[in-house]
Design an enzyme around this catalytic site. Structure first.
Site, PDB file in Angstrom:
ATOM      1  N   LYS A 264       0.830  -1.205   0.000  1.00 34.80           N
ATOM      2  CA  LYS A 264       0.000   0.000   0.000  1.00 34.80           C
ATOM      3  C   LYS A 264       0.867   1.258   0.000  1.00 34.80           C
ATOM      4  CE  LYS A 264      -0.662  -0.067   4.991  1.00 34.80           C
ATOM      5  NZ  LYS A 264      -1.551  -0.253   6.113  1.00 34.80           N
ATOM      6  N   ARG A 265       2.057   1.146   0.577  1.00 32.47           N
ATOM      7  CA  ARG A 265       2.908   2.333   0.624  1.00 32.47           C
ATOM      8  C   ARG A 265       3.451   2.690  -0.752  1.00 32.47           C
ATOM      9  NH1 ARG A 265       2.638   3.590   5.648  1.00 32.47           N
ATOM     10  NH2 ARG A 265       2.178   1.788   6.939  1.00 32.47           N
TER      11      ARG A 265
END
Ligand code: GLU
Length: 511
Positions: A264-265
């Site tokens: 997600k980062r």
């Protein structure tokens, strides 16, 4: 035997699209084989439990249309489908493993284990494992004298139950995607099965439930492959080896650059969503972006995800749900990681938009415009949506891409104007304006006939007239067919906009 598969997420945070893909493959497999698709909530890990995560995941599955046949909402014969409601069941099997000598009690406290880890790591340079090599050096019912174990038990000492992994064995199984997979028992930890609070860990609960829920195929992400040997041992020790479900571990979804597991980062840095729906992280206050809020059609997302790990064996890329069900099987799921290509997801969405009904799109577009405070004529929206759907990837892009339908063009392609327009040519356009004013009905066909007739009469090429009409109406040479645009804008706006913008053009070129 009827196929029964399950999607078994843990509500430890928002469901990632990798989870949606796992749910999808389970769903497709069940439908393809005329079987059942179950949803089981694996919420035994109290420490990692996140409020709203279950609600989120139910909403995400509903949005995608991946409705389970059995689950916490639907109910079913093998419920409850939430593991936190099944504690009593696991205790029975834990006891069975203890009685048969395949599990043992371990009394080590958290502090003792921490100190042990620090000591061992300092000595060997490796974090130690609680396994068949180390277990006799620790405090458990295998290493302690029986009287000591009895005394500890009588005193009510906290303890966990651990699996007693056998020595010197190769544990093998056939994975439907990877073929034969083998692990040496020396590599497998004596995993905790039952925690001190009496609740099971993932491993025990997962195996017991798959058995009791008559699951025939376990289809899950690659990250669970290493749990395979443990689960194989549990099936064996519980006497269920012959009814064990088949395993299929799905390939990883990789970051857009092909390096490492999609995170997600990384996605956030690239400004792309990896969650089905927006998720507000209470702790950090950050909202992780969702496909839904980015304007994706759930069917387009599913179509995109279906091909992230599965190869239909043909060139076909666009699949209706029925076609996917027909074509899908595990033998064409590949082992290699699949790169998450967001542009491809957008492409799928565009293909879906193009096929959507203009009326449906119009009402969604209307909603967006209202949200953004853009004034519009609702009657014109189906035609506008019909034109814009060919030109955008996401519904959300329509208000911007077609802003000139709702307001004055926000910009002007001046270079194009300078190339195509001369102030001396203005009378030609004034006359044309007169012609347009007389056009009835003010519809694309009639408008086209009018302009063509005018071009023929005056010897003005269409190549001269059309670009200027377009620039005056929309500010750009790109966009839907000019006559369609005019018809949608209506006579009044067209005439007014042409007049006003031609004046502007003159002023600009004169200045
Ligand atoms: N609870 C596990 C998860 O969160 C399930 C893995 C499995 O399907 O066995 O993915």
């Amino acid at each position: 035997m009827a196929v029964r598969v399950r999607f078994a997420p843990s509500p430890t945070g928002p469901l990632h699209i990798g989870g949606i893909r796992t749910a999808l493959y389970n769903y497709l497999f069940a439908r393809h084989h005329g079987g059942q698709f179950l949803l089981r909530i694996e919420d035994t890990d109290q420490k990692r439990y996140v409020a709203n995560a279950e609600e989120y995941l139910l909403e995400a599955l509903t949005w995608c249309g991946l409705t389970p046949d059995e689950g916490p909402v639907q109910g079913g014969p093998d419920g409850p489908y939430r593991q936190s409601e099944r504690s009593a069941i696991y205790a029975v099997y834990a006891q069975q493993l203890l009685d048969s000598g395949h599990a043992y009690r371990a009394f080590d406290t958290e502090e003792e284990l921490d100190q042990w880890r620090v000591r061992e790591e300092a000595a060997t340079g490796q974090p130690p494992k609680y396994d068949l090599h180390s277990r006799m050096t620790l405090r458990n019912s295998l290493s302690l004298p029986p009287e000591e174990t009895a005394r500890l038990l009588a005193s009510g000492a906290d303890h966990v139950l651990r699996l007693r992994v056998p020595e010197n064995e190769t544990i093998s199984f056939v994975d439907l995607i990877r073929g034969q997979v083998s692990f040496r028992s020396e590599e497998v930890d004596d995993k905790v099965l039952l925690k001190a609070d009496g609740l099971p860990t993932y491993h025990l609960a997962n195996v017991v439930d798959d058995h009791l829920m008559h699951i025939t195929h376990v289809i899950r992400g690659e990250e669970w492959l290493s749990s395979g040997p443990l689960h194989i041992l549990l099936y064996r020790y519980l006497g269920w080896e012959n009814e064990r479900p088949a395993f299929a571990h799905l390939p990883l979804i990789l970051n857009p650059n092909g390096q490492g597991k999609l995170s997600k980062r990384t996605a956030d840095k690239l400004g792309i969503p990896v969650f089905p729906l927006n998720w507000l992280d209470d702790a950090s206050g950050q909202t992780w972006m969702g496909f839904r809020e980015n304007g994706f059609e759930p069917q387009a997302l599913l179509n995109f995800l279906a091909l992230l790990g599965w190869n239909p064996g043909t060139e076909q890329e666009l699949f209706s749900m029925d076609e996917m069900v027909q074509a899908f099987d595990l033998d064409r799921v590949h082992k290699a990681g699949a790169r998450f290509d967001f542009d491809k997801a957008r492409w799928f969405n565009q293909e879906y938009l193009k096929r959507m009904d203009n009326g449906v799109l119009a009402s969604r577009l209307g909603q967006l415009l209202v949200e953004r405070g853009v004034l519009h004529d609702a009657n014109a929206l189906p035609a506008i949506a019909g034109m814009l759907k060919e030109r955008v990837h996401l519904l959300q892009e329509m208000p911007e891409a077609g802003h000139y339908f709702f307001e004055e063009p926000r910009s002007l392609d001046e270079a194009a104007l300078r190339k195509k327009y001369k102030v001396e040519g203005r009378p030609v356009f004034d006359q044309l304006l007169g012609e347009l004013q007389d056009c009835s009905p003010f519809e694309a066909e009639a408008l086209e006939a009018k302009v063509k007739a005018y071009a023929a009469q005056t010897g003005q090429g269409l190549g001269v007239l059309m670009p200027i009409l377009r620039l005056a109406l929309a500010g750009t040479l790109q966009g839907p067919p000019v006559f369609d645009m005019m018809a949608v804008l209506g006579k009044e706006k067209v005439v007014q906009r042409l007049q006003q913008n031609l004046d502007r053009f003159d002023a600009l070129l004169a200045g």
